[in-house]
Write a protein that holds these residues in place. Structure first.
Motif, PDB file in Angstrom:
ATOM      1  N   PHE A 171       0.824  -1.208   0.000  1.00  0.00           N
ATOM      2  CA  PHE A 171       0.000   0.000   0.000  1.00  0.00           C
ATOM      3  C   PHE A 171       0.862   1.263   0.000  1.00  0.00           C
ATOM      4  CE2 PHE A 171      -3.902  -2.041   2.317  1.00  0.00           C
ATOM      5  CZ  PHE A 171      -4.013  -2.973   1.296  1.00  0.00           C
ATOM      6  N   ALA A 172       1.907   1.275   0.814  1.00  0.00           N
ATOM      7  CA  ALA A 172       2.770   2.462   0.900  1.00  0.00           C
ATOM      8  C   ALA A 172       3.433   2.759  -0.441  1.00  0.00           C
ATOM      9  CB  ALA A 172       3.824   2.267   1.990  1.00  0.00           C
ATOM     10  N   ARG A 173       3.873   1.732  -1.130  1.00  0.00           N
ATOM     11  CA  ARG A 173       4.547   1.932  -2.418  1.00  0.00           C
ATOM     12  C   ARG A 173       3.562   2.400  -3.488  1.00  0.00           C
ATOM     13  NH1 ARG A 173       9.740   0.026  -2.260  1.00  0.00           N
ATOM     14  NH2 ARG A 173      10.233  -1.048  -0.315  1.00  0.00           N
ATOM     15  N   ILE A 174       2.361   1.837  -3.479  1.00  0.00           N
ATOM     16  CA  ILE A 174       1.353   2.287  -4.448  1.00  0.00           C
ATOM     17  C   ILE A 174       0.995   3.744  -4.181  1.00  0.00           C
ATOM     18  CG2 ILE A 174      -1.060   2.015  -5.165  1.00  0.00           C
ATOM     19  CD1 ILE A 174      -0.650  -1.031  -4.765  1.00  0.00           C
ATOM     20  N   ALA A 175       0.799   4.105  -2.911  1.00  0.00           N
ATOM     21  CA  ALA A 175       0.452   5.498  -2.573  1.00  0.00           C
ATOM     22  C   ALA A 175       1.546   6.463  -3.032  1.00  0.00           C
ATOM     23  CB  ALA A 175       0.219   5.624  -1.067  1.00  0.00           C
ATOM     24  N   ALA A 176       2.808   6.048  -2.910  1.00  0.00           N
ATOM     25  CA  ALA A 176       3.912   6.913  -3.322  1.00  0.00           C
ATOM     26  C   ALA A 176       3.991   7.054  -4.839  1.00  0.00           C
ATOM     27  CB  ALA A 176       5.227   6.361  -2.779  1.00  0.00           C
ATOM     28  N   ARG A 177       3.669   5.997  -5.576  1.00  0.00           N
ATOM     29  CA  ARG A 177       3.819   6.007  -7.036  1.00  0.00           C
ATOM     30  C   ARG A 177       2.560   6.479  -7.763  1.00  0.00           C
ATOM     31  NH1 ARG A 177       9.183   5.050  -8.025  1.00  0.00           N
ATOM     32  NH2 ARG A 177       9.946   3.197  -6.965  1.00  0.00           N
ATOM     33  N   LEU A 228      -3.519  -2.183 -10.592  1.00  0.00           N
ATOM     34  CA  LEU A 228      -2.910  -0.858 -10.486  1.00  0.00           C
ATOM     35  C   LEU A 228      -1.440  -0.981 -10.100  1.00  0.00           C
ATOM     36  CD1 LEU A 228      -3.152   2.261 -10.297  1.00  0.00           C
ATOM     37  CD2 LEU A 228      -3.892   1.934  -7.949  1.00  0.00           C
ATOM     38  N   ALA A 229      -1.160  -1.847  -9.140  1.00  0.00           N
ATOM     39  CA  ALA A 229       0.221  -2.056  -8.698  1.00  0.00           C
ATOM     40  C   ALA A 229       1.091  -2.553  -9.842  1.00  0.00           C
ATOM     41  CB  ALA A 229       0.249  -3.046  -7.538  1.00  0.00           C
ATOM     42  N   GLU A 230       0.561  -3.460 -10.640  1.00  0.00           N
ATOM     43  CA  GLU A 230       1.348  -4.000 -11.755  1.00  0.00           C
ATOM     44  C   GLU A 230       1.670  -2.925 -12.786  1.00  0.00           C
ATOM     45  OE1 GLU A 230      -1.257  -7.511 -12.431  1.00  0.00           O
ATOM     46  OE2 GLU A 230       0.606  -8.661 -12.180  1.00  0.00           O
ATOM     47  N   ARG A 231       0.812  -1.909 -12.873  1.00  0.00           N
ATOM     48  CA  ARG A 231       1.074  -0.811 -13.820  1.00  0.00           C
ATOM     49  C   ARG A 231       2.049   0.220 -13.271  1.00  0.00           C
ATOM     50  NH1 ARG A 231      -4.520  -1.253 -14.340  1.00  0.00           N
ATOM     51  NH2 ARG A 231      -4.870   0.663 -13.149  1.00  0.00           N
ATOM     52  N   CYS A 232       2.020   0.469 -11.953  1.00  0.00           N
ATOM     53  CA  CYS A 232       2.763   1.626 -11.446  1.00  0.00           C
ATOM     54  C   CYS A 232       4.036   1.296 -10.659  1.00  0.00           C
ATOM     55  CB  CYS A 232       1.849   2.526 -10.612  1.00  0.00           C
ATOM     56  SG  CYS A 232       1.455   1.903  -8.974  1.00  0.00           S
ATOM     57  N   ASP A 244      -3.239   9.144  -7.060  1.00  0.00           N
ATOM     58  CA  ASP A 244      -4.673   9.056  -7.348  1.00  0.00           C
ATOM     59  C   ASP A 244      -5.288   7.774  -6.766  1.00  0.00           C
ATOM     60  OD1 ASP A 244      -3.009   7.800  -9.302  1.00  0.00           O
ATOM     61  OD2 ASP A 244      -4.751   7.553 -10.605  1.00  0.00           O
ATOM     62  N   ALA A 245      -4.451   6.845  -6.336  1.00  0.00           N
ATOM     63  CA  ALA A 245      -4.934   5.599  -5.736  1.00  0.00           C
ATOM     64  C   ALA A 245      -5.158   5.733  -4.230  1.00  0.00           C
ATOM     65  CB  ALA A 245      -3.942   4.468  -6.009  1.00  0.00           C
ATOM     66  N   LEU A 246      -4.868   6.907  -3.660  1.00  0.00           N
ATOM     67  CA  LEU A 246      -4.989   7.084  -2.204  1.00  0.00           C
ATOM     68  C   LEU A 246      -6.373   6.749  -1.648  1.00  0.00           C
ATOM     69  CD1 LEU A 246      -2.772  10.166  -1.329  1.00  0.00           C
ATOM     70  CD2 LEU A 246      -2.582   7.841  -0.440  1.00  0.00           C
ATOM     71  N   PRO A 247      -7.479   7.112  -2.301  1.00  0.00           N
ATOM     72  CA  PRO A 247      -8.785   6.728  -1.737  1.00  0.00           C
ATOM     73  C   PRO A 247      -8.937   5.212  -1.612  1.00  0.00           C
ATOM     74  CG  PRO A 247      -9.072   8.482  -3.348  1.00  0.00           C
ATOM     75  CD  PRO A 247      -7.632   8.031  -3.448  1.00  0.00           C
ATOM     76  N   LEU A 248      -8.496   4.464  -2.614  1.00  0.00           N
ATOM     77  CA  LEU A 248      -8.567   3.003  -2.556  1.00  0.00           C
ATOM     78  C   LEU A 248      -7.650   2.472  -1.458  1.00  0.00           C
ATOM     79  CD1 LEU A 248      -9.373   0.199  -3.618  1.00  0.00           C
ATOM     80  CD2 LEU A 248      -7.555   0.438  -5.345  1.00  0.00           C
TER      81      LEU A 248
END
Length: 198
Positions: free
Chosen positions: A65-71, A139-143, A74-78
């Motif tokens: 989650f932390a890595r997705i939020a950093a990259r 989303l993670a696989e893309r970012c 726009d994914a922060l709400p999820l």
């Protein structure tokens, strides 16, 4: 599919197997003529508490989650929603444990409340895992970068567990205990039978 995603999905499958078994046995326990083996329920709740709530979810929060939020800001709400569900899940486990203790003391009373709470928890957890697999992981696989994935893979590999000296083998042994104790079709244990006298 990269190894980290495979590890996450494998952990979800293990959690799902235990939840399916818990749900099935909670439904069986509605028959007042058959006394459940409460140690099976306790082992299952211990697994759901110790593995997803204390090991799997903190690693998702801290690494994935932390890595997705950093990259992907726009994914922060999820990410925030999934983190909030992790926190809510811990409270739901406490409720299940309390209802199980009450059920064991007052059997056969308490079966319906326990089975209902199990249904609620399972639905909650399955919806959560589906959101992770259908929304978050694509989303993670893309970012995420290859370095991100290596860090996530290391976190989920089980080589280092900072939580109370728990190791993967402890969960394997617990899972084996559940399978050994639980009756068919959940496990290999003896069928629950009516007690000689009540």
């Amino acid at each position: 599919m990269n190894k980290a995603v495979r590890l996450l999905r494998d952990e979800h499958r293990s959690i799902t197997a235990v939840l399916n078994g818990l749900r099935h046995l909670a439904h069986q326990s509605l028959d007042p003529a058959v006394r459940p083996r409460f140690e099976v329920f306790r082992a299952m709740l211990h697994y759901v508490d110790a593995f997803p709530e204390r090991l799997h979810h903190p690693k998702e929060d801290g690494e994935l989650f932390a890595r997705i939020a950093a990259r992907a800001p726009d994914a922060l709400p999820l990410v925030d929603r999934l983190r909030a569900e992790h926190a809510e899940g811990a409270g739901r486990i406490r409720k299940l444990a309390r209802l199980l203790a009450e059920f064991e003391v007052s059997w056969p009373r308490g079966a319906r409340a326990f089975a209902s709470a199990v249904e609620d928890y399972c639905a909650f957890h399955w919806n959560h895992m589906q959101a992770e697999e259908r929304e978050l992981l694509p989303l993670a696989e893309r970012c995420l970068s290859p370095e991100d994935w290596r860090a996530i893979e290391t976190a989920f590999s089980g080589n280092d567990d900072p939580i109370a000296d728990l190791r993967e083998k402890d969960f394997s042994e617990l899972f084996t205990r559940i399978v050994t104790l639980a009756p068919e079709p959940v496990g290999l244990g003896a069928r629950w039978r009516a007690p000689a006298s009540r």
